[in-house]
Design a protein around this motif. Sequence first.
Motif, short mmCIF file in Angstrom:
data_model
loop_
_atom_site.label_atom_id
_atom_site.label_comp_id
_atom_site.label_asym_id
_atom_site.label_seq_id
_atom_site.Cartn_x
_atom_site.Cartn_y
_atom_site.Cartn_z
N UNK A 188 1.16 -74.93 35.70
CA UNK A 188 2.41 -75.46 34.95
C UNK A 188 2.85 -74.90 33.82
N UNK A 189 1.52 -74.33 32.94
CA UNK A 189 1.88 -73.51 31.85
C UNK A 189 2.96 -72.48 32.14
N UNK A 190 2.30 -71.84 33.24
CA UNK A 190 3.14 -70.45 33.81
C UNK A 190 4.62 -70.92 34.20
N UNK B 211 9.75 -77.53 25.95
CA UNK B 211 8.79 -77.17 26.76
C UNK B 211 7.52 -77.69 26.23
N UNK B 212 7.67 -78.24 25.01
CA UNK B 212 6.46 -78.72 24.26
C UNK B 212 5.19 -79.08 25.13
N UNK B 213 5.30 -80.32 25.76
CA UNK B 213 3.99 -80.59 26.63
C UNK B 213 3.51 -79.90 27.45
N UNK B 214 4.36 -79.06 28.40
CA UNK B 214 4.00 -78.36 29.61
C UNK B 214 3.35 -76.94 29.26
N UNK B 215 3.84 -76.48 28.19
CA UNK B 215 3.26 -75.17 27.78
C UNK B 215 1.74 -75.33 27.35
N UNK B 216 1.38 -76.53 26.98
CA UNK B 216 0.16 -76.80 26.58
C UNK B 216 -1.00 -77.53 27.49
N UNK B 217 -0.25 -77.71 28.67
CA UNK B 217 -1.04 -78.51 29.72
C UNK B 217 -2.25 -77.73 30.13
N UNK B 218 -2.93 -78.39 30.77
CA UNK B 218 -4.23 -78.01 31.21
C UNK B 218 -4.09 -76.99 32.44
N UNK B 219 -3.19 -77.33 33.23
CA UNK B 219 -2.95 -76.66 34.45
C UNK B 219 -2.21 -75.35 34.22
N UNK B 220 -3.16 -74.42 34.56
CA UNK B 220 -2.33 -72.90 34.14
C UNK B 220 -0.95 -72.48 34.95
#
Lengths: 1018, 205
Positions: free
Chosen positions: A54-56, A43-52
Amino acid sequence: MSDVQRYLLRVDEDKDSAQRIAEETAQSLVSKTKSLIDVVQSLGEYINDEDASIRSKAVNYLSQVISALPNTTLSRQQVQVLCQFLCDRIEDGGAIGGLRKLQSLGRFNMEMAIMTFRALIEHFQDLMIRPHAQRLQILELLNDLMLNHRGSLKSLGDGAIVGITDLVSGEKDPRSLMIIFSILQVIMVEWDIAAKAETLFDSAFCYFPITFRPPPDDPYRITAQDLKARLRSCISASSHFAPFAFPQLLEKLDSTSPNVKKDVLQTLTACTTSYNAAAVSNWSITLWDSLKYEILNVQEEDLAEDSLVTLQAIAITLGRDLTSTNQTTHLARFLKPITNECKEELQAPQHKKAKPAGQILSSLASSSSVALLLVVKAIVPPLLTIYQDVDNIASQKALLEVLVQIFNAAVLRDEAPGMVRSSAEAEHPLAPFKDRLFEVFSQALMSSPHEEVTFRVMALKGLLRLCQVRNYLQNSEIGMVVQYLDEIVLTEDPSGREDVKDEAIQALVEISKSKHQVIMDITFPAFMANLPDPPTKDQTDYVVTLEGLARLSVEKSISDTLIRRLLSKLETVLQDDGQASYTQALLSTIDYVLSRRDLPSDTNLSSYHEKIVVTYVCKAALASVGSGPQALVEAATLEILGRLIARIVCALDEHKRRSVAIETFTLFTQEGSPFIPVLYRQDIPEKQRRTMILSMWILASVGQAADALYTVADDIDFDSLLNELTRLALVETAPTIRHYILEQIALLVNRSSTSKGLSDALRAMYNPFEAAQIDATPSIDATPIVFWIAKALLLRLSHTQEVLDHVLGRLSDNSCGPTSARGFGLLLATDEIISKQYGAKLRLLTKQKVFSICAPRIAADFRAAEASVKPNYLIALSGILKDVPTEVTMTEIATLLPLLLQSLDLPDQEVKAATIESLTVISQESPGAVEGHMSSLVNRLLQAASKPRENIARVRFNALRCLQIFPGRVKGSVLLPYGAGVIKGILPVLDDAKRHVRRMAVECRATWTNMDEPDQDA
Amino acid sequence: MSEILNANPTIRSAADLPSRRREPTKKTKTQRPFGLLSSTIPDSAYTPDPFNPSSSPESEGSDNDEEVEPIDEQEIYDLIAPIQDPEHPLTLGSLSVVNLPDITLSSTLPPTSLSNPSRPAITTVTVLVTPTITHCSLATVIGLGVRVRLEQALPPRFRVDVRIKEGTHSTAEQVNRQLGDKERVAAALENGTLMGVLRKMLEGC
């Protein structure tokens, strides 16, 4: 590509396949081909993505993976880590689903619950602005936590309460509200809420009143009523709410909407019922001050009723477990101002507010024994004083009514379940006033003018109630009341309004339920002694006495005695060769009494068989040849006797019924007696032919056992019996006897068990004269036989097509057409004899089948027919229609309407009246069908209504009623052109000779007048 | 509605109001000679025999059909007693605003005259209204309601005269003048609000 990448690519387009990817990941976790750490790391990179978003989605992926795992896959450690992770990410959305799964696992512990709860509370502001679906999920998570980890949350104390109230505020969605209310209710009932009562109350009460209206096809099926009920149980959950609930509810009672008022009243009732006495007591007087307005100034009947219920609920709560009648209790202090005010209102007993005042007193008095005592003490003495002072009967009646209402309350208290009169020896609250009350009511009943019907009825009700109050009146006093009632029933002039008599008998029946000995000892002998022996020429008041006896004999012992006495009475009357109508009345009474008993299991059944069936049938047979009382051979007597014996025979067993069956025509006479059966004989006097009435009843009541008849003699078999009965029916001249012979034929045919029997019947229908072996003469009309046999066959749907072909064919015949047309009215009519009760074969689909064959045929034949026989078809149609259910006729409306309209031009009044009735039903059920014919329909109906010389009152009345139902059903635009014409056309009918026609004309005119004045509310 | 003028009027219960005595209909008398005792006989036993026209109830009732039931005071009473009072959910009958003895019928012209023998009798119906209190401002509305009801429900040969009963109202004369004035009655019926009130009053009739 990792699973999470695939998931993110898919999730927006295809939720299902994304779900499957998550499930696959879960599978590989179970099979240990992947570890949890791998998944989380991916999940690493996605859960820190700037786009809310994508995180969600990434968190959502994790949640879905967790949800798809079996319950035991995750270790305690892993649950802990995941919980921590999801709680941290809770504002990203998507975490809720995972948490819901986690909390359901056994390895989810108290700390984790608290952690999750805290995470929810801390982020409540973020969470509240989420869309419906997500908020619902959050509330479901909270609800799950409340269910599975209630103890953990409770330990957080007031903090949790505040947190939850924050979380549940400002909700609109009905599904969410349902959950919120149930969460709140749990807290309110189970937690210690003293410190936060107001906050908690406000969090629920802010939703009051519920004004939700579910959308037309609501998928969630939540009604306003569901929401109201749940909210109501929140508001009434704890006595701590009293200081907030009562003032705010009372404020809402000023609303102008009846719905809100109703909701308020019902909520008040719920609160006063569930709060404790101390909490309610503080507000009881304030409540009374508001409620009394609703009750005394009734504007809406049901709001006044609800208010009474609330008032009673207060009294019940205040009187709970109370035994002291001291004036200082909560209850006494509540009742005092009320009784005072009611007393004031009752000073003017005829005025509008007196009646509700009485209702208030009665509902309070019935709330508890102590309340009863307090109300009685406060109100009965002044009522008795006012009663003495008022000078008109209307006022006295109003006062008696209040007293009766209080007696009702006393009776209700006696009947209340588990009710032990407090301090058993204490005297009844009404005891001090017994003599006075008894005197007042007795005088009102017995010494007031007979025209004062309602006054006397009220007095009678009061006395009855006094008799019903437990351990109140002495037996001798009840005896007195019973004597009054006897006197009213037996000696008062029956002319005029009979309400008092009716009430008196009803009261005796009521008393007999609890005190049947008194009735046995006093009423029964008095009534028996009043039966004349024999009656004078035109004396008929014995009917009232017999009615009274019949109604009183509810108890088995009373009814046994009654039957015995009636039979011996009958014996004496017949010996003196008494009046036929008296004999008939006695037989009817026996029949009525037996009709209310369960005969098949009655131990006296065989004695009824001997003493009534065998004895009286034989007597009647002998009387028909001159050796016996002639009253028995009257046709009316035989009909009543027939019904009576049929009732008994129906209850007998198969064996006994066979023994009765073989006597169908010999009528229990011994060989060599002067009576000879009617069959196969010529030129018998009418009196003897009348015994065919009894034969018919025997034949009917023995059911299938009737076959035993064919075993008696060689010359009787089905075919010969049918032929002989046909002959008798053809030559019979007395309509009643002929009717009974025809019924016998129909019974035989309908119950026939062989196909030969059916074809014999068909042959007899085609040619009755041949079957009867007599020559056809124009003076004898065979139509009745044709139609009775047709009816018998049609009801069991045997040879349906042939039968209908034959009867329809007769309509075009100039000579037998008119009678045949009327015969159609017989075909489907319900018959007393050809019924299930007497073993007839009836098929459910008869009406549909017959109608579906007849309707198109009649319509087609009608068009082709000569003018002279056309009316026959219309009359036949009307005969069929009257017995066919509307749903069935609707299918053929288009074909039939033109015919029906033409029927209105026939001179035959019966057909005309019936046709208008059919048209009325059709217009009611499917107004669209008649729209096209409005012009001719309206004109013909107006003609029918306004020509009194040509139309009988029933036709005029029906025509107006039919006209009246158009407005509101048929489209306004269709009716509009006729409006003025109808209103003008009815004008002369307002002067019709008949009152009920005028009345209908007034109503009809009003409906048409109001039609073009649109409702202003709409 | 504004302030209620008479919040606690005298009322009579519906059962005590004058009504036409219910005469037992001929049909039930002959068909069920023993009242309750004949109740065990099913209705189907009374289905008329189509082949024996004399047994059908119609022919029995036909001589009855000739009998004329004239419009009488009770009938007028039955027409106006169920009118709703404008301020209570009660009828004018139960409030004793209209009373049977205060209704009179008088024939103004004999039914036939030399010039036109078929002309019907002209009848005047006079109704005296008793307001519940002497200063009732709604008396006019009630009077108007009674008038409208009777004009709609009676045949044209009737002349309707509605007045306040003497000595029961402080401004009876004014009200009577208003009710008797055709122009003013007609003008009142043009008034939408007033018609709304009247329609509500006449709803239950």
